[in-house]
Design a protein around this motif. Structure first.
Motif, PDB file in Angstrom:
ATOM      1  N   ALA A  91     -38.983  54.931 -53.846  1.00 26.36           N
ATOM      2  CA  ALA A  91     -39.463  53.360 -53.760  1.00 26.36           C
ATOM      3  C   ALA A  91     -38.217  52.654 -53.482  1.00 26.36           C
ATOM      4  O   ALA A  91     -38.015  51.757 -53.112  1.00 26.36           O
ATOM      5  CB  ALA A  91     -39.225  52.948 -55.474  1.00 26.36           C
ATOM      6  N   ASN A  92     -36.863  53.543 -53.844  1.00 33.13           N
ATOM      7  CA  ASN A  92     -35.578  53.207 -52.905  1.00 33.13           C
ATOM      8  C   ASN A  92     -35.866  52.656 -52.166  1.00 33.13           C
ATOM      9  O   ASN A  92     -35.206  51.208 -51.249  1.00 33.13           O
ATOM     10  CB  ASN A  92     -34.156  53.861 -54.111  1.00 33.13           C
ATOM     11  CG  ASN A  92     -33.860  53.175 -55.133  1.00 33.13           C
ATOM     12  OD1 ASN A  92     -34.804  51.727 -56.119  1.00 33.13           O
ATOM     13  ND2 ASN A  92     -33.477  54.089 -56.267  1.00 33.13           N
ATOM     14  N   ILE A  93     -36.510  53.023 -51.090  1.00 33.95           N
ATOM     15  CA  ILE A  93     -35.773  54.051 -49.547  1.00 33.95           C
ATOM     16  C   ILE A  93     -36.423  52.306 -49.240  1.00 33.95           C
ATOM     17  O   ILE A  93     -36.983  52.340 -48.319  1.00 33.95           O
ATOM     18  CB  ILE A  93     -36.056  55.737 -49.303  1.00 33.95           C
ATOM     19  CG1 ILE A  93     -34.264  55.948 -49.105  1.00 33.95           C
ATOM     20  CG2 ILE A  93     -36.045  55.372 -47.343  1.00 33.95           C
ATOM     21  CD1 ILE A  93     -34.014  57.092 -48.913  1.00 33.95           C
ATOM     22  N   GLY A  94     -38.005  53.611 -49.192  1.00 31.43           N
ATOM     23  CA  GLY A  94     -39.144  52.135 -48.394  1.00 31.43           C
ATOM     24  C   GLY A  94     -39.385  51.070 -48.896  1.00 31.43           C
ATOM     25  O   GLY A  94     -39.502  50.412 -47.833  1.00 31.43           O
ATOM     26  N   GLY A  95     -38.593  50.033 -49.923  1.00 25.51           N
ATOM     27  CA  GLY A  95     -38.125  49.337 -50.302  1.00 25.51           C
ATOM     28  C   GLY A  95     -37.090  48.253 -49.409  1.00 25.51           C
ATOM     29  O   GLY A  95     -37.569  47.266 -48.819  1.00 25.51           O
ATOM     30  N   PHE A  96     -35.876  48.804 -49.876  1.00 29.81           N
ATOM     31  CA  PHE A  96     -35.027  48.722 -48.930  1.00 29.81           C
ATOM     32  C   PHE A  96     -34.511  48.764 -47.383  1.00 29.81           C
ATOM     33  O   PHE A  96     -34.714  47.187 -46.843  1.00 29.81           O
ATOM     34  CB  PHE A  96     -33.872  49.730 -48.801  1.00 29.81           C
ATOM     35  CG  PHE A  96     -32.778  49.786 -48.233  1.00 29.81           C
ATOM     36  CD1 PHE A  96     -31.628  48.200 -48.647  1.00 29.81           C
ATOM     37  CD2 PHE A  96     -32.624  50.146 -47.167  1.00 29.81           C
ATOM     38  CE1 PHE A  96     -30.759  48.095 -47.996  1.00 29.81           C
ATOM     39  CE2 PHE A  96     -31.386  50.215 -46.244  1.00 29.81           C
ATOM     40  CZ  PHE A  96     -30.452  48.984 -47.079  1.00 29.81           C
ATOM     41  N   VAL A  97     -36.018  49.385 -46.746  1.00 32.08           N
ATOM     42  CA  VAL A  97     -36.325  50.043 -45.290  1.00 32.08           C
ATOM     43  C   VAL A  97     -37.014  48.479 -44.787  1.00 32.08           C
ATOM     44  O   VAL A  97     -36.262  48.053 -43.771  1.00 32.08           O
ATOM     45  CB  VAL A  97     -36.537  50.937 -45.043  1.00 32.08           C
ATOM     46  CG1 VAL A  97     -37.101  50.738 -43.570  1.00 32.08           C
ATOM     47  CG2 VAL A  97     -35.347  52.085 -44.370  1.00 32.08           C
ATOM     48  N   LYS A  98     -37.632  48.226 -45.551  1.00 33.43           N
ATOM     49  CA  LYS A  98     -38.716  47.228 -44.912  1.00 33.43           C
ATOM     50  C   LYS A  98     -38.138  45.286 -45.034  1.00 33.43           C
ATOM     51  O   LYS A  98     -37.878  45.349 -43.863  1.00 33.43           O
ATOM     52  CB  LYS A  98     -39.767  46.663 -45.904  1.00 33.43           C
ATOM     53  CG  LYS A  98     -41.102  46.287 -45.529  1.00 33.43           C
ATOM     54  CD  LYS A  98     -41.994  46.297 -46.230  1.00 33.43           C
ATOM     55  CE  LYS A  98     -43.063  45.320 -45.440  1.00 33.43           C
ATOM     56  NZ  LYS A  98     -43.903  44.944 -45.852  1.00 33.43           N
ATOM     57  N   VAL A  99     -37.085  45.446 -46.093  1.00 27.70           N
ATOM     58  CA  VAL A  99     -36.157  44.370 -45.971  1.00 27.70           C
ATOM     59  C   VAL A  99     -35.129  43.871 -44.937  1.00 27.70           C
ATOM     60  O   VAL A  99     -35.465  42.826 -44.688  1.00 27.70           O
ATOM     61  CB  VAL A  99     -35.488  44.021 -47.761  1.00 27.70           C
ATOM     62  CG1 VAL A  99     -34.659  43.216 -48.096  1.00 27.70           C
ATOM     63  CG2 VAL A  99     -36.680  43.556 -48.389  1.00 27.70           C
ATOM     64  N   ALA A 100     -34.992  45.260 -45.145  1.00 21.40           N
ATOM     65  CA  ALA A 100     -33.307  45.543 -44.275  1.00 21.40           C
ATOM     66  C   ALA A 100     -33.576  45.223 -42.573  1.00 21.40           C
ATOM     67  O   ALA A 100     -33.202  44.466 -42.124  1.00 21.40           O
ATOM     68  CB  ALA A 100     -32.147  46.964 -44.803  1.00 21.40           C
ATOM     69  N   ASP A 101     -35.122  45.926 -42.095  1.00 23.89           N
ATOM     70  CA  ASP A 101     -35.989  45.725 -40.960  1.00 23.89           C
ATOM     71  C   ASP A 101     -35.869  44.149 -41.013  1.00 23.89           C
ATOM     72  O   ASP A 101     -35.630  43.439 -39.752  1.00 23.89           O
ATOM     73  CB  ASP A 101     -36.554  46.459 -41.105  1.00 23.89           C
ATOM     74  CG  ASP A 101     -36.248  48.052 -40.452  1.00 23.89           C
ATOM     75  OD1 ASP A 101     -35.555  48.052 -39.962  1.00 23.89           O
ATOM     76  OD2 ASP A 101     -37.612  48.480 -40.973  1.00 23.89           O
ATOM     77  N   ALA A 102     -36.302  43.233 -41.662  1.00 21.58           N
ATOM     78  CA  ALA A 102     -36.418  42.204 -41.626  1.00 21.58           C
ATOM     79  C   ALA A 102     -35.591  41.091 -41.802  1.00 21.58           C
ATOM     80  O   ALA A 102     -35.070  40.280 -40.677  1.00 21.58           O
ATOM     81  CB  ALA A 102     -37.273  41.238 -42.914  1.00 21.58           C
ATOM     82  N   MET A 103     -33.878  41.290 -42.520  1.00 21.97           N
ATOM     83  CA  MET A 103     -32.785  40.550 -42.525  1.00 21.97           C
ATOM     84  C   MET A 103     -32.635  41.122 -41.201  1.00 21.97           C
ATOM     85  O   MET A 103     -31.513  39.898 -40.223  1.00 21.97           O
ATOM     86  CB  MET A 103     -32.348  41.332 -43.280  1.00 21.97           C
ATOM     87  CG  MET A 103     -32.771  41.273 -45.193  1.00 21.97           C
ATOM     88  SD  MET A 103     -31.533  41.965 -46.173  1.00 21.97           S
ATOM     89  CE  MET A 103     -30.187  40.459 -46.302  1.00 21.97           C
TER      90      MET A 103
END
Ligand code: NDP
Length: 445
Positions: free
Chosen positions: A427-439
């Protein structure tokens, strides 16, 4: 924890003193993210983590109102607009005397990852007040909500920030808040709040969504071990919106829910909780669990104590943060626990999570397991934008698809990073990577 992340974490903790729950949420996420930064050094170079931990905007305001005796009361209102990389800020409002900035920030921080996991276009935010609706008349709750919205309205909007309910904020409060927003702005902007009544822009299944979604996620976890909820003995904490709907769904799937709680005590009902009676007592009469026990034969009520003293094969914590500690977790494991699905946000302490994981118990963290509520809020926004309303069956089907998708994404991410079955990491990695890519794509803002 990875040494590069350790020093960022220390800075974040030092910059936000006295916010214990926010610290806990940050540390838990950072502990999962080392391997991601090995693969994506660009995230470190762009200071994604430092930026993620600093809310885009934090609003704190005075909420004056008069009680029924004419006395002036002052509460404090909060809205933390944490991250808008994926969409408008989205997250509930909590009215509870324990609310302070550290709780709003922990909830808003978790919300970023949860919302990303749903696959819907929503950013992360959270708000609330230290107002206690318990024991207040409808008129007092209305005056409070009107005063709260008289400040909040200038910060929100269907494309900006879309609040919803949480502890202490249900359909009644959303109604008063929406009415005041409409009055001040002279706009019927349905998409500005979710959790609305069905006849004025709400979505079917939204009231049930968090509890139902938690159970669907738990069912998916159990399937990975070749079993299901059918025949399981379940204990649920809380008896509010999330708890009641989790109980209903678990029993529909063949489980027996033998206990649930409120902040005064818990009931043990070996025949399985009577959901209709529970709804009558809690949702219609706004009564206490003690009243439930008094009206049903064969039910025992325990004043105080911990509902986690009752043995179960499946535990669904659906009350509040840090309600299940390491000792309670160890006791549950000794009692034959198979799975935990977190309906509440961060209900298990870090010690408890460690106990569950070491014992091989399936553990679905709140940011994945309880994402059905916010996902259905996003479905409500879709219906509002297209001036449409969907059937119960269609909406529940969408919710089920979304929850199965979240489960599968967490599981696949955990596999990809070499820790099969670790839903916290997934959950942590899945959510983080999506937000980080967009940022990264959106530049330094
Ligand atoms: P409700 O206000 O409807 O119910 C909360 C329940 O938890 C009540 O039974 C309450 O007991 C109990 N509770 C609250 N605080 C405490 C406490 N400090 N100690 C013991 N018991 C407590 O809230 P919800 O059901 O909406 O929310 C429950 C949890 O689910 C929260 O963690 C929330 O953040 C999370 N959540 C909610 C979503 C939603 O859609 N509503 C979405 C995602 C997560 P009492 O009545 O005695 O106060």
């Amino acid at each position: 924890m990875d040494a590069r992340l350790e020093s960022i974490k220390d800075t974040v903790l030092a910059r936000n003193p006295g916010e214990a729950e926010f610290h806990q949420a940050v540390v838990e996420v950072f502990e999962s993210l080392g391997p991601v930064h090995d693969r994506h050094p660009e995230f470190l170079e762009a200071a994604i983590l430092e930026r993620l931990c600093e809310p885009e905007r934090q609003i704190i305001f005075r909420v004056p109102w008069t009680d029924d005796s004419g006395r002036v009361q002052i509460n404090r209102g909060f809205r933390v607009e944490f991250n808008s990389a994926l969409g408008p800020y989205k997250g509930g409002l909590r009215f509870h005397p324990s609310v302070y900035l550290g709780i709003v920030k922990f909830l808003g921080f978790e919300q970023i990852f949860k919302n990303a996991l749903t696959g819907m276009p929503i950013g992360g935010g959270k708000g609330g007040s230290d107002f206690d609706p318990r024991g207040r008349s409808d008129a007092e709750v209305m005056r409070f909500c009107q005063s709260f919205m008289t400040e909040l309205y200038r910060h929100i909007g269907e494309y900006t920030d879309v609040p919803a309910g949480d502890i202490g904020v249900g359909g009644r409060e959303i109604g008063y808040l929406f009415g005041q927003y409409k009055r001040i702005t002279n706009r019927y902007e349905s998409g500005v709040l979710t959790g609305k009544g069905i006849s004025w822009g709400g979505s079917l299944v939204r009231p049930e969504a968090t509890g139902f979604g938690t159970v669907i996620f738990t069912q998916e976890m159990l399937k990975t071990r070749g079993t299901s909820l059918d025949g399981q003995r379940v204990v649920v904490s809380g008896s509010g919106n999330v708890a009641i709907n989790a109980i209903a769904k678990a029993q529909t799937l063949g489980a027996t829910v033998v206990a649930c709680s409120d902040s005064s005590g818990y009931v043990v009902d070996e025949a399985g909780i009577d959901v209709d009676l529970l709804r009558e007592v809690k949702e219609v009469e706004r009564g206490r669990l003690k009243d439930y026990a008094e009206r049903r034969a064969g039910v025992s009520y325990v004043d105080g104590g911990s509902v986690w003293d009752v043995d179960a094969t499946v535990a669904l914590p659906c009350a509040t943060q840090n309600e299940l500690d390491g000792d309670a977790a160890a006791r549950l494991v000794r009692g034959g626990l198979l799975a935990v699905g977190e309906g509440a946000n961060m209900p298990s302490t870090r010690d408890a999570v460690a106990v569950f994981q070491e014992a091989g118990v399936l553990f679905g963290p709140g940011k994945a397991a309880n994402a059905g509520g916010v996902a259905t809020s996003a479905l409500e926004m879709q219906q509002n934008a297209s001036r449409d309303s969907w059937s119960f069956e269609h909406t529940e089907e969408r919710l089920t698809e979304i929850m199965v998708g979240i489960h599968d994404r967490c599981a696949a991410t955990a596999d990809e990073y070499g820790e099969p079955g670790n839903y916290v990491l997934g959950a942590n990695i899945g959510g983080f990577v999506k937000v980080a890519d967009a940022m990264l794509a959106q530049g330094l803002i």
